[in-house]
Design a protein around this motif. Sequence first.
Motif, PDB file in Angstrom:
ATOM      1  N   UNK A   1       0.936   4.682  -5.332  1.00  0.00           N
ATOM      2  CA  UNK A   1       0.013   6.148  -6.119  1.00  0.00           C
ATOM      3  C   UNK A   1      -0.762   6.744  -4.998  1.00  0.00           C
ATOM      4  N   UNK A   2      -1.385   6.096  -3.770  1.00  0.00           N
ATOM      5  CA  UNK A   2      -2.642   6.571  -3.792  1.00  0.00           C
ATOM      6  C   UNK A   2      -2.739   7.249  -2.215  1.00  0.00           C
ATOM      7  N   UNK A   3      -4.003   8.462  -1.637  1.00  0.00           N
ATOM      8  CA  UNK A   3      -3.087   8.633  -0.708  1.00  0.00           C
ATOM      9  C   UNK A   3      -4.910   8.385   0.164  1.00  0.00           C
ATOM     10  N   UNK A   4      -4.395   7.759   1.620  1.00  0.00           N
ATOM     11  CA  UNK A   4      -5.587   8.046   1.725  1.00  0.00           C
ATOM     12  C   UNK A   4      -6.161   8.001   3.708  1.00  0.00           C
ATOM     13  N   UNK A   5      -6.964   9.581   3.704  1.00  0.00           N
ATOM     14  CA  UNK A   5      -6.746   9.740   4.602  1.00  0.00           C
ATOM     15  C   UNK A   5      -7.917   9.392   5.909  1.00  0.00           C
ATOM     16  N   UNK A   6      -8.585   8.053   5.063  1.00  0.00           N
ATOM     17  CA  UNK A   6      -9.413   7.088   5.730  1.00  0.00           C
ATOM     18  C   UNK A   6      -9.132   5.288   6.239  1.00  0.00           C
ATOM     19  N   UNK A   7      -7.982   5.789   5.913  1.00  0.00           N
ATOM     20  CA  UNK A   7      -7.701   4.690   6.314  1.00  0.00           C
ATOM     21  C   UNK A   7      -8.310   3.606   7.640  1.00  0.00           C
ATOM     22  N   UNK A   8      -8.912   4.137   8.795  1.00  0.00           N
ATOM     23  CA  UNK A   8      -8.882   3.660   9.258  1.00  0.00           C
ATOM     24  C   UNK A   8     -10.388   3.122   9.176  1.00  0.00           C
ATOM     25  N   UNK A   9     -10.748   3.015   8.449  1.00  0.00           N
ATOM     26  CA  UNK A   9     -12.369   3.155   8.067  1.00  0.00           C
ATOM     27  C   UNK A   9     -12.397   1.041   8.436  1.00  0.00           C
ATOM     28  N   UNK A  10     -10.791   0.633   7.516  1.00  0.00           N
ATOM     29  CA  UNK A  10     -11.716  -0.753   7.225  1.00  0.00           C
ATOM     30  C   UNK A  10     -11.293  -1.242   8.159  1.00  0.00           C
ATOM     31  N   UNK A  11      -9.958  -1.204   8.894  1.00  0.00           N
ATOM     32  CA  UNK A  11      -9.219  -0.782  10.133  1.00  0.00           C
ATOM     33  C   UNK A  11     -10.607  -1.396  11.104  1.00  0.00           C
TER      34      UNK A  11
END
Lengths: 233, 608
Positions: B359-369
């Motif tokens: 239930x969270x949103x991430x607009x920066x998931x590419x960071x971990x990639x």
Amino acid sequence: MLRLSDLHAHYGRAHILQGVSLHVRPGEVHVLLGRNGAGKSTTMKAIMGLVPPTSGGVEFLGQPIAGLEPFEVARRGLGYVPEERRVFAELTVAENLEVGRQKPREGLAPWSVERICGVFPSLAAMLKRPGGRMSGGEQQMLTIGRTLMGNPRLVLLDEPSEGLAPVIVDRMADAVRALRAEGMSILLSEQNWHFASRVGDAASIIEKGAIVWRGSMAELLADEAARGRYLTV
Amino acid sequence: MLGNLVVQALSGLASAASLFLVSAGLTVIFGVTRIVNFAHGSFYMLGAYLGWTLATNLPRGHVPFWGGVVLAAVIVGLVGVVVELLLLRRIYKAPELFQLLATFGVVLVVQDAALWIWGPQDLLGPRAPGLRGAVYILDSRFPLYDLVLIGIGIAVFLLLWLLFQRTRFGILVRAATADREMVGALGVNQRLLFTGVFFLGSALAGLAGALQVPRESVNLQMDLAIIAEAFVVVVVGGLGSLPGAALAALLLGQMQAFGILVFPQITLVLVFLVMAAVLVVRPYGLLGRAPAGHAASLAPVEPPIAPLSPRGRLVAGVALVLALLAPLVLADYALVVMTEICLAILFAATLHFIMGPGGMASFGHAAYFGIGAYAAALLVKHLAAPMELSLLAAPFAAGIAGLAFGWFCVRLSGVYAAMLTMAFAQIAWSTAFQWVDFTGGDNGILGVWPPAWAVPKPVQAWGTLILCLGGAFLLRRAIFAPFGAALRAQRDSVLRAEAIGIDTMRIRWFAFAIAAAFAGLAGALFAFTKGSVFPTYMAIPRSIDGLMMVLLGGVQTVTGPILGAIAYTGLHEQLMRVTELWRAVLGAIIIALVLFFPRGLAGLGARS
Ligand SMILES: Nc1ncnc2c1ncn2[C@@H]1O[C@H](COP(=O)(O)OP(=O)(O)OP(=O)(O)O)[C@@H](O)[C@H]1O
Ligand SMILES: [Mg+2]
């Protein structure tokens, strides 16, 4: 003037209004009585279109208004004073009144800041004060004044006495009577029987989303059994 | 020395001035419409391009120059109105995440439109007439034009202040920022208000863009560069607060001006660090307020997650067998696509893990990639580590970053959480971009090749297939395990979850870190299949790619991200092959999807 016929409304899946029928005549103060959670506020929101009715009809001045957007309902001359007051805290009193202003309405003396201050004299001294820095009673006066600035033909007043000191409740009663004297129609939701009985002409009692009693205020005053059944906690 | 400091402070003011112009528009638009408008940066870029065209084509002189600047602003304002009327008006009630995506679709369309009209090269405009020179302040040189820019910034601030205090329009805007439903119930037609606000906000962005023309070159990267900074300003100042935007712009301008003297390597990082710090101490920004009552949900409400039906299992099993056999028959190009799809599936599954069950949103998931990719590449490059070790280490690096960033992110919700995740991704991106000695900066790290046994394409395809689907499978298991049940419980109701003894913050935090670790694995695998890493691996568009996959598939279905990843990667690949303007087409598709299928592809299937 305002007629609800078999009105239903939902919050998500919860069926809150289960067939509300009600008729407010021109110039009368109609009290909508009921316990906590009975559906008084929801009825008012459904009339305004803030909670879209799922079925049933709302007629105002002979025109169907169910399904209209809140601003359209307001522009037809229905004023709404919400229970939580919803004063714009960062706007001054004068600015709050300005937000409510609408074009003058045919056949009605237009409301102005001066005229509002005539009804609620204590507002006159605080026109420059932010709405957030007012007492509960003052905020209540302001919300009513703000709605009046829209030159409504009928006002929905949702529990104006809630949380106010007895002196202020008296002042509210005076104001409601003053508006009535000017010919304003009012649908007033209340839990405070004392207040309601002093200002109302007619009454409807709502319970679990449906009207369970209706009649004149005189009849309700006489019907102790109904009051005992529906109103005491 | 003193002169130097004064000049530095002044140039901080000059950048604050243009930052303020952009952010003022963004914050006012957000305040009234509650839309976080990604396209605002594109309006800024459009303003710059239009300003350039007008400045180079109109005759020289004061009146044509300044007239051109104003005209550019007005045209951009009208473009904003068109976008509002055609797109945003239809999605004001949609979940916030979809609104963000739709505005990102506009970003892509505008990018290609600008490419098509003005071409890919950087454009240098003429200097402002009569303002070419410099003034000397305590013997230090300061450009005259920047001084004018500061003046314009102050003037616009005062004009806006007057507009908001003294006019009915301004009073309605402030009222609607606090409680727009009430404003409607008082008889105000919000459509007009929204359109008016959009014109004003977009025109301000356009003005800021046009004013940049005499200072720096106009290019196609301006949009995302400015929007990231403007988001920071708006969030630090408090969403919807105009004085907040001014204050934050001043703060940021000075920080950049002096930061460059003290820590030249990390000026970009500094900006986002400040944002993270402010949000943790004051979750609604310096001068912001908690939004009144009706908080919209970020993701769409959908039925609860259910395990696959027997038929679904059969289909999945057959698909898996086919995928395992595919490398025996497919050509190299098809294998490359297949590898990319596998990576996309894992990436999407990790994002889905925190969005759907979490239930969270991430607009920066590419960071971990990206962190996974860089960790692997740096190990290979600096320590000559073998691939096997790097693949093992990368998820740890990404997981640790996930623990560190996640600690902050899980404390916020809604738009603020989305912005904070984006800020952290920008921190990671700026580190890779600015720390040239270590990361190679914009040139990236080349020569990240797998050992000889893993070079053949079929081997790579099998390897990624097994690792990625294995990872996705583990995440899926976690969703149905007690951990996943607790995660879903806190999503549905924090109060009820806490009542039965779930530490909701902690469980969100762990979920975030687990997702980050698996995303890191995807990144590391990607690095080895491409043989190189670049800062773009952590840039905003890649985060959006992930979101697109998850939303395409539908947030609340476990198979969703897999379908979404396949569909999106396939689409992306095809578009890039058939048209130069693939971004515009992709943007248009995103917009159309948000408009017509707000429940995603999987939702479509479920309904039929
Ligand atoms: N936003 C909402 N979402 C879901 N349910 C609601 C919401 N608002 C009210 N309800 C439910 O609807 C029912 C009717 O509420 P309503 O506010 O109309 O009652 P009321 O008669 O005005 O009560 P009160 O005297 O306390 O103001 C209640 O059971 C309440 O719990
Ligand atoms: Mg109520």
